[in-house]
Design an enzyme around this catalytic site. Structure first.
Site, mmCIF file in Angstrom:
data_model
loop_
_atom_site.group_PDB
_atom_site.id
_atom_site.type_symbol
_atom_site.label_atom_id
_atom_site.label_comp_id
_atom_site.label_asym_id
_atom_site.label_seq_id
_atom_site.Cartn_x
_atom_site.Cartn_y
_atom_site.Cartn_z
ATOM 1 C CG HIS A 185 -2.067 0.905 1.107
ATOM 2 N ND1 HIS A 185 -1.994 2.247 1.352
ATOM 3 C CD2 HIS A 185 -3.340 0.649 0.713
ATOM 4 C CE1 HIS A 185 -3.186 2.783 1.121
ATOM 5 N NE2 HIS A 185 -4.020 1.839 0.728
ATOM 6 C CG ASP A 210 -8.226 -4.724 -2.966
ATOM 7 O OD1 ASP A 210 -9.434 -4.579 -2.772
ATOM 8 O OD2 ASP A 210 -7.523 -3.880 -3.530
HETATM 9 N N1 ACO Z 1 4.257 -7.718 -4.054
HETATM 10 C C1 ACO Z 1 5.603 -7.710 -4.137
HETATM 11 N N2 ACO Z 1 6.375 -6.616 -4.047
HETATM 12 C C2 ACO Z 1 5.739 -5.434 -3.881
HETATM 13 C C3 ACO Z 1 4.338 -5.345 -3.778
HETATM 14 C C4 ACO Z 1 3.604 -6.547 -3.867
HETATM 15 N N3 ACO Z 1 2.270 -6.532 -3.825
HETATM 16 N N4 ACO Z 1 3.977 -4.063 -3.610
HETATM 17 C C5 ACO Z 1 5.113 -3.357 -3.612
HETATM 18 N N5 ACO Z 1 6.182 -4.195 -3.788
HETATM 19 C C6 ACO Z 1 7.583 -3.815 -3.866
HETATM 20 C C7 ACO Z 1 7.907 -3.329 -5.289
HETATM 21 O O1 ACO Z 1 8.288 -4.403 -6.131
HETATM 22 C C8 ACO Z 1 9.031 -2.366 -5.028
HETATM 23 O O2 ACO Z 1 10.190 -3.108 -4.758
HETATM 24 P P1 ACO Z 1 11.623 -2.539 -5.178
HETATM 25 O O3 ACO Z 1 11.803 -1.267 -4.394
HETATM 26 O O4 ACO Z 1 12.559 -3.617 -4.786
HETATM 27 O O5 ACO Z 1 11.555 -2.291 -6.669
HETATM 28 C C9 ACO Z 1 8.604 -1.702 -3.708
HETATM 29 O O6 ACO Z 1 7.787 -2.671 -3.034
HETATM 30 C C10 ACO Z 1 7.819 -0.437 -3.912
HETATM 31 O O7 ACO Z 1 6.722 -0.719 -4.791
HETATM 32 P P2 ACO Z 1 5.870 0.395 -5.528
HETATM 33 O O8 ACO Z 1 4.954 -0.258 -6.484
HETATM 34 O O9 ACO Z 1 6.780 1.451 -6.059
HETATM 35 O O10 ACO Z 1 5.124 1.025 -4.275
HETATM 36 P P3 ACO Z 1 3.800 1.832 -4.296
HETATM 37 O O11 ACO Z 1 3.727 2.568 -3.036
HETATM 38 O O12 ACO Z 1 3.636 2.584 -5.563
HETATM 39 O O13 ACO Z 1 2.776 0.592 -4.311
HETATM 40 C C11 ACO Z 1 0.780 -0.490 -4.700
HETATM 41 C C12 ACO Z 1 1.492 0.583 -3.888
HETATM 42 C C13 ACO Z 1 0.550 0.038 -6.136
HETATM 43 C C14 ACO Z 1 -0.572 -0.738 -4.042
HETATM 44 C C15 ACO Z 1 1.622 -1.787 -4.744
HETATM 45 O O14 ACO Z 1 1.893 -2.244 -3.454
HETATM 46 C C16 ACO Z 1 0.947 -2.867 -5.573
HETATM 47 O O15 ACO Z 1 1.025 -2.848 -6.807
HETATM 48 N N6 ACO Z 1 0.283 -3.855 -4.895
HETATM 49 C C17 ACO Z 1 -0.411 -4.918 -5.576
HETATM 50 C C18 ACO Z 1 -1.756 -4.435 -6.081
HETATM 51 C C19 ACO Z 1 -2.736 -4.215 -4.964
HETATM 52 O O16 ACO Z 1 -2.901 -5.046 -4.083
HETATM 53 N N7 ACO Z 1 -3.443 -3.083 -5.045
HETATM 54 C C20 ACO Z 1 -4.474 -2.717 -4.079
HETATM 55 C C21 ACO Z 1 -3.991 -1.594 -3.221
HETATM 56 S S1 ACO Z 1 -5.202 -1.187 -2.006
HETATM 57 C C22 ACO Z 1 -6.390 -0.350 -2.860
HETATM 58 O O17 ACO Z 1 -6.156 0.328 -3.807
HETATM 59 C C23 ACO Z 1 -7.754 -0.533 -2.458
#
Ligand code: ACO
Length: 377
Positions: A260, A314
């Site tokens: 998140h 989720d």
């Molecule tokens: N699984 C594995 N690794 C993850 C995940 C995940 N679900 N989420 C983040 N990371 C890692 C990324 O790979 C990245 O790693 P790195 O620094 O080694 O490259 C780091 O954490 C940062 O990730 P970002 O995507 O840049 O972080 P951001 O704050 O933008 O992410 C997000 C938030 C988009 C929700 C992300 O966690 C994600 O894509 N999760 C999966 C989709 C999801 O569950 N969405 C629902 C969110 S809740 C809602 O909207 C109701």
């Protein structure tokens, strides 16, 4: 004035708001200062939507009026149903919902956004009619007639009834109502921001909500709950969870339902949903998906918790809906049915001191390029 560019506007405030607050380090979510755990334990979705929109818990007579106004506006015009009938049955329900909500604005006065009474009835209609549209679409695409809303049924009970024409198990309506409370609002997220950008042009609230629905659909936002259940089905057994998680992470693929932008601990909504799962499965029999989810949470946690990545809202919601027999691709529309309260609360709040959103950009292209005639390219 030059500013630092923040991709995704991460950490950039886009509004001042008194509607909800998240403490991402402590895992706390409050609506108008009240923690969501308390609202789930004591309130109802309709009472919570009143709290979000008007800033205070309603007195008994106000709640009665609000409930009655919503109950009396659940029906949708036959032309909206006809519109849904014209859409391809394999289309995504979020697209059908977005189209129907945009069309609602052609039937009702909503353009006078400076008129408080018009805005009140727009909010009532939107909160009341979204479930009817979702349930109608769920049936029409299978060739079944929509089931009209029943005035004597409570909000959540009525929705589950419109899906199946059966009164739901009493625990289902209670748990479903809690799920709506948990999804009703969440500060400045992508769909709320989208709605506020649209609202800043003084567009009508049907257009505002239709644009928010579009943003909510994406898999990085509300669409993740569908993908979680698909992932758990693909894993198929708790014994395969560890290998699946390791494979995904080794391939640098994200695990759906984890992570998140704001929470760096477990999302408090995921904790409540997990408790609801336990209650539901104790009373109505176990869910194989839940057993797999627990194992995914455990194994993923070993690699991800250190990076502040935990289950989000989720991760467990879809498992509850799946147990209630709700189709996977209806999960995001359920999210929209709840979140419409938050979107509308932000819309009303922004109207108090509206300013057109018009951010800047950092231009990275060229200047003064010659125009090359077609024959010479
Ligand atoms: N699984 C594995 N690794 C993850 C995940 C995940 N679900 N989420 C983040 N990371 C890692 C990324 O790979 C990245 O790693 P790195 O620094 O080694 O490259 C780091 O954490 C940062 O990730 P970002 O995507 O840049 O972080 P951001 O704050 O933008 O992410 C997000 C938030 C988009 C929700 C992300 O966690 C994600 O894509 N999760 C999966 C989709 C999801 O569950 N969405 C629902 C969110 S809740 C809602 O909207 C109701």
């Amino acid at each position: 004035m030059p500013h630092d560019f923040m991709p995704g506007l991460a950490g950039v405030p886009a509004a001042t708001s008194s509607i909800s607050d998240v403490d991402g380090q402590q895992g706390v979510l409050e609506y108008r200062g009240i923690r969501v755990e308390e609202l789930c334990a004591q309130s109802s979705f309709l009472e919570t939507s009143y709290l979000l929109l008007f800033g205070r818990l309603p007195a008994a007579s106000q709640l009665e009026q609000w409930t009655s106004d919503i109950s009396h506006h659940r029906r949708v015009k036959f032309r909206i149903v006809d519109l849904l009938k014209c859409l391809p049955e394999h289309g995504h329900p979020m697209d059908a919902l977005q189209a129907a909500v945009a069309a609602l604005g052609m039937f009702y006065p909503g353009r006078q956004v400076k008129d408080a009474e018009t805005n009140y009835w727009s909010a009532v209609r939107l909160i009341a009619k979204l479930p009817t549209i979702v349930a109608a679409w769920a049936r029409l695409r299978h060739g079944d007639d929509p089931i009209p809303p029943q005035d004597d049924l409570e909000f959540s009970e009525n929705f589950l009834y419109m899906l199946t024409e059966r009164r739901p198990h009493p625990l289902w309506k209670e748990i479903f109502d809690d799920c709506l409370i948990l999804h009703a609002e969440h500060t400045m997220n992508a769909s709320t921001f989208t709605g506020l950008v649209t609202a800043s042009t003084l567009a009508d609230p049907y257009t505002v909500v239709a644009s928010s629905i579009g943003a909510l659909k994406g898999p990085l936002h509300g669409g993740a709950n569908e993908e979680v259940v698909q992932m758990l089905r693909e894993i198929a057994s708790p014994d395969h969870a560890q290998a699946y998680v390791e494979q995904q992470l080794a391939a640098r693929r994200k695990l759906m339902g984890f992570g998140h932008r704001v929470y760096k601990v477990k999302d408090p909504r995921a904790t409540v949903l997990q408790r609801l799962c336990e209650r539901l499965f104790q009373e109505c029999g176990p869910s194989p998906l839940y057993t797999i989810a627990l194992e995914v949470e455990r194994t993923a946690g070993e690699s991800l918790n250190g990076k502040g990545i935990y289950p989000n809202v989720d991760f467990y919601s879809g498992i509850i809906y799946d147990k209630m027999g709700i189709d996977v691709n209806l999960f995001t529309p359920l999210f929209a049915m709840a979140r419409v309260s938050g979107w509308l609360a932000h819309w009303l709040e922004q109207l108090q001191e509206n300013k057109l959103f018009r951010p800047d950009q950092i231009y990275s292209g060229e200047h003064n390029r010659p125009y090359v005639p077609l024959a010479q390219r």
